[in-house]
Enzyme design. Structure first.
Site, mmCIF file in Angstrom:
data_model
loop_
_atom_site.group_PDB
_atom_site.id
_atom_site.type_symbol
_atom_site.label_atom_id
_atom_site.label_comp_id
_atom_site.label_asym_id
_atom_site.label_seq_id
_atom_site.Cartn_x
_atom_site.Cartn_y
_atom_site.Cartn_z
ATOM 1 C CG HIS A 78 2.003 15.585 37.718
ATOM 2 N ND1 HIS A 78 0.941 15.981 38.509
ATOM 3 C CD2 HIS A 78 1.873 16.260 36.547
ATOM 4 C CE1 HIS A 78 0.212 16.863 37.848
ATOM 5 N NE2 HIS A 78 0.754 17.049 36.644
ATOM 6 C CG ASP A 80 2.289 21.070 36.766
ATOM 7 O OD1 ASP A 80 3.479 21.247 36.470
ATOM 8 O OD2 ASP A 80 1.539 20.300 36.133
ATOM 9 C CG HIS A 134 -2.642 17.726 35.159
ATOM 10 N ND1 HIS A 134 -1.650 18.676 35.077
ATOM 11 C CD2 HIS A 134 -3.806 18.381 34.978
ATOM 12 C CE1 HIS A 134 -2.184 19.853 34.859
ATOM 13 N NE2 HIS A 134 -3.494 19.705 34.787
ATOM 14 C CG MET A 149 -2.274 24.573 35.630
ATOM 15 S SD MET A 149 -1.099 23.189 35.598
ATOM 16 C CE MET A 149 0.112 23.759 34.393
ATOM 17 C CG MET A 201 -2.977 19.346 31.126
ATOM 18 S SD MET A 201 -1.404 20.101 30.657
ATOM 19 C CE MET A 201 -0.533 20.008 32.214
ATOM 20 C CG MET A 232 -0.571 17.597 27.628
ATOM 21 S SD MET A 232 0.856 18.586 27.134
ATOM 22 C CE MET A 232 1.557 18.964 28.751
ATOM 23 C CB SER A 241 5.802 16.369 35.526
ATOM 24 O OG SER A 241 5.180 16.225 34.274
ATOM 25 C CG ASP A 244 1.639 16.912 33.015
ATOM 26 O OD1 ASP A 244 0.733 17.445 33.678
ATOM 27 O OD2 ASP A 244 2.849 17.029 33.288
#
Length: 210
Positions: free
Chosen positions: A34, A176, A67, A138, A69, A38, A9, A36
């Site tokens: 990966h 993750d 991903h 998660m 979020m 957010m 990540s 993330d």
């Protein structure tokens, strides 16, 4: 895709030098990156958006595992698909229209993933397991790197593996959060296909043998 694989990540990378981080992923056995995303709403933190993904796409041929979020993930699919995402994962908890969102991701020619937070049971996914490509468990509460793994979440990996076998499905199982050298065997034994690791990977506390 031969599994299990490692997907480090970028959340724990040095944001001043993402090119160096991607090279570290390639040299360290990573088979995907990966990413993330957010938004400061679904989780408190804010990371990066579509422009960053677009700018680093040229640095590697590894698949980008984006991903989301974020609240309202349906608003982000077009942007990240165009930016170079290969897999797009959204949170089950962030939309009431998971099945429709999976269809939208597939229409863009991308793999569709669905993630669940620690408080969400595997049973909540019963109606979409046959259409999702990836289920992301998660194993910590989303939003921060460096947390300790939640043991009960590892049990979800085993549950998903059993459901996949029972229903003759072919989704991949990802996890993750809190994955380090001490917990790696635990999630692999449970049946995970994609291991996401951030802080442990970038600090050299996790070594991967593919």
């Amino acid at each position: 895709m031969k599994t299990p694989i490692l997907a480090p990540s970028l959340l724990s990378a040095d944001f001043c030098n993402l090119e160096k981080a991607i090279k570290q992923i390639e040299k360290g056995g990573g088979a995907a990156v990966h990413i993330d995303v957010m938004d400061g709403q679904f989780v408190p933190e804010i990371t990066y958006g579509e422009p960053v993904v677009r700018s680093i796409r040229k640095l590697t041929k590894l698949p980008f595992d984006v991903h989301l979020m974020t609240e309202h993930p349906e608003r982000q699919i077009d942007l990240f698909a165009a930016a170079g995402a290969d897999w797009i994962t959204f949170h089950f908890e962030a939309t009431p229209h998971s099945h429709r969102l999976i269809q939208l991701i597939h229409e863009k020619g991308k793999k569709a993933g669905v993630s669940i937070c620690p408080a969400t049971p595997v049973s909540a996914l019963s109606e979409i397991l046959d259409s999702a490509d990836i289920i992301l468990v998660m194993t910590v509460n989303p939003g921060w790197g460096g947390q300790k793994i939640i043991p009960s979440c590892v049990e979800k990996i085993a549950q998903l593996k059993e459901l996949r076998k029972q229903k003759n499905l072919d989704f991949l199982i990802s996890c993750d959060g809190g994955i380090n050298q001490d917990t790696l065997k635990e999630v692999l034994d449970a049946g995970v296909d994609i291991v996401v690791s951030g802080s442990s990977f970038f600090t050299g506390k996790l070594s991967w043998q593919s």
